[in-house]
Motif scaffolding. Structure first.
Motif, short mmCIF file in Angstrom:
data_model
loop_
_atom_site.label_atom_id
_atom_site.label_comp_id
_atom_site.label_asym_id
_atom_site.label_seq_id
_atom_site.Cartn_x
_atom_site.Cartn_y
_atom_site.Cartn_z
N THR A 26 46.73 85.43 28.54
CA THR A 26 47.95 86.03 28.26
C THR A 26 49.21 85.46 29.08
N THR A 27 49.01 84.82 30.44
CA THR A 27 49.83 84.27 31.20
C THR A 27 50.32 82.72 31.30
N SER A 28 48.90 82.21 30.78
CA SER A 28 49.00 80.53 30.72
C SER A 28 49.09 80.37 32.15
N VAL A 29 48.65 80.92 32.95
CA VAL A 29 48.66 80.49 34.44
C VAL A 29 46.79 80.60 34.77
N TYR A 30 46.53 80.32 35.90
CA TYR A 30 44.87 80.28 35.99
C TYR A 30 44.67 81.88 36.02
N ASN A 31 43.15 81.99 35.84
CA ASN A 31 42.41 83.29 35.83
C ASN A 31 41.83 83.74 37.06
N ALA A 32 41.18 84.92 37.02
CA ALA A 32 40.37 85.45 38.25
C ALA A 32 39.26 84.35 38.52
N ARG A 33 38.73 83.88 37.64
CA ARG A 33 37.71 83.01 38.04
C ARG A 33 38.13 81.68 38.85
N PHE A 34 39.31 81.03 38.54
CA PHE A 34 39.88 79.95 39.28
C PHE A 34 40.25 80.50 40.51
N VAL A 35 40.74 81.71 40.59
CA VAL A 35 41.28 81.89 42.09
C VAL A 35 40.01 81.96 42.97
N ALA A 36 38.96 82.86 42.29
CA ALA A 36 37.80 82.86 43.21
C ALA A 36 37.31 81.72 43.63
N ALA A 37 37.19 80.57 42.77
CA ALA A 37 36.78 79.33 43.17
C ALA A 37 37.55 78.60 44.25
N ALA A 38 38.98 78.65 43.95
CA ALA A 38 39.93 78.11 45.07
C ALA A 38 39.61 78.79 46.15
N LEU A 39 39.79 80.16 46.21
CA LEU A 39 39.49 80.82 47.97
C LEU A 39 38.32 80.31 48.45
N LYS A 40 37.08 80.15 47.63
CA LYS A 40 35.92 79.85 48.35
C LYS A 40 36.11 78.39 48.87
N ALA A 41 36.82 77.46 48.02
CA ALA A 41 36.70 76.02 48.23
C ALA A 41 37.76 75.79 49.52
N ALA A 42 38.99 76.88 49.74
CA ALA A 42 39.56 76.73 50.64
C ALA A 42 39.09 77.25 52.00
N ILE A 43 37.91 77.97 51.98
CA ILE A 43 37.20 78.53 53.06
C ILE A 43 36.37 77.50 53.47
N GLY A 44 35.62 76.90 52.48
CA GLY A 44 34.84 75.61 52.72
C GLY A 44 35.49 74.39 53.61
N GLN A 45 36.72 74.06 53.01
CA GLN A 45 37.79 73.03 53.84
C GLN A 45 37.88 73.54 55.21
N TYR A 46 38.17 74.79 55.37
CA TYR A 46 38.59 75.23 56.68
C TYR A 46 37.37 75.07 57.63
N GLN A 47 36.26 75.54 57.02
CA GLN A 47 34.97 75.38 57.95
C GLN A 47 34.89 73.85 58.27
N ARG A 48 35.15 73.00 57.47
CA ARG A 48 34.95 71.70 57.78
C ARG A 48 35.76 70.81 58.65
N TYR A 49 37.23 70.99 58.20
CA TYR A 49 38.19 70.32 58.75
C TYR A 49 39.53 71.25 59.38
N GLN A 50 39.24 72.57 59.31
CA GLN A 50 40.14 73.47 59.99
C GLN A 50 41.48 73.17 59.14
N THR A 51 41.62 73.24 57.87
CA THR A 51 42.66 72.66 57.02
C THR A 51 43.32 74.30 56.68
N PRO A 52 44.65 74.38 57.17
CA PRO A 52 45.33 75.58 57.18
C PRO A 52 45.27 76.15 55.59
N PHE A 53 45.24 77.41 55.27
CA PHE A 53 45.35 77.85 53.81
C PHE A 53 45.90 79.13 53.83
N ALA A 54 46.66 79.67 52.88
CA ALA A 54 47.01 81.19 52.77
C ALA A 54 47.14 81.42 51.35
#
Length: 283
Positions: free
Chosen positions: A125-153
């Motif tokens: 509909t919108t030609s931006v990312y969908n819910a599946r991508f957002v979910a994967a990105a959120l989990k990837a960001a949490i994993g990055q913070y666990q390993r490297y304390q990389t800021p994310f919001a």
């Protein structure tokens, strides 16, 4: 190709061409105002590639002001003659094309890359990312913070159902596309934008602390509200940041893509462990 790699490629090649063109010009006619004017194109290119159309526009305006100020002595000496006016107009048009047109193209191309690669994470509909991508990105960001304390919001922007339900399907799609395009153009190109359906948009801010995300999210909210002509309460935004909102982000990721729940190696399944919890465990 990831957009960050494309960004560095464009900036490197663009800067090389712009700076190289100065060495190909006749040196006897080269004055410092024109050297600076040429280098300002690099600054406009950075604004367009990193921040998109709006950032490119602001960079183009700034470059125009700087160039005009640099040219004031020449205008005082020669007046606003045809050659001087042509020189200034040429620079201004160059800044506008690079900033606005280049920014618009870059704003679209990261999602074009995803479609070309056959990515199943683009919202039709919108030609931006969908819910599946957002979910994967959120989990990837949490994993990055666990390993490297990389800021994310991240920010969740919601349109009130009253803005959508009474519209015909064609009008609904048009409204959602307009909102998605506005959000995409109002954030940095390194930030990702997703649509989870029902007028629920997500803004992902890598390497961004809460304070910066709150400023950006509120600016986007106000812009979307003005775009659709809605009341203040009809467009809301909620900001999440790591590490304090890790559990809330995990819950969001599960809701957005429940099919991926329980996958091996999922940072939300093995349990979030930030630096505070690791210190407590060590004790």
């Amino acid at each position: 190709m990831r957009y960050t790699r494309f960004e560095w490629l464009v900036l490197t090649l663009g800067a090389a061409v712009i700076i190289g063109s100065m060495f190909l010009a006749p040196t006897e006619g080269l004055i410092y105002q024109e050297v600076i004017g040429q280098l300002l194109i690099v600054g406009v290119l950075v604004g367009a590639v990193h921040w998109g159309r709006d950032g490119g526009f602001l960079a183009a305006v700034a470059a125009t002001l700087v160039y005009v100020v640099l040219r004031i002595p020449l205008m005082n000496e020669q007046g606003l003659s045809a050659p001087v006016l042509t020189m200034i107009l040429t620079r201004v048009i160059t800044y506008i094309v690079v900033g606005i047109v280049g920014g618009e193209i870059c704003g679209r191309i990261k999602y074009v890359f995803a479609r070309v690669e056959g990515n199943a994470m683009i919202d039709d509909t919108t030609s931006v990312y969908n819910a599946r991508f957002v979910a994967a990105a959120l989990k990837a960001a949490i994993g990055q913070y666990q390993r490297y304390q990389t800021p994310f919001a991240a920010a969740m922007l919601k349109l009130s159902p009253t803005l959508i339900v009474d519209l015909r399907p064609v009008r609904q799609r048009s409204l959602l596309r307009s909102v998605a395009a506005h959000i995409r153009n109002d954030v940095r190109l390194v930030d990702d934008v997703g649509h989870a359906g029902d007028g629920q948009f997500f803004l992902l801010f890598p390497q961004t602390p809460r304070a910066g995300a709150e400023i950006a999210a509120d600016r986007v909210r106000c812009g979307v509200r003005d775009l659709v002509g809605a009341k203040e309460e009809s467009v809301t935004v909620t900001v999440y940041a790591l590490p304090e909102d890790a559990e809330a982000l995990c819950a969001l990721a599960r809701d957005l893509d429940p099919a991926r729940e329980g996958v091996s190696g999922d940072p939300c399944e093995i349990g979030y462990e930030g630096p505070e919890r690791r210190q407590a465990s060590a004790r």
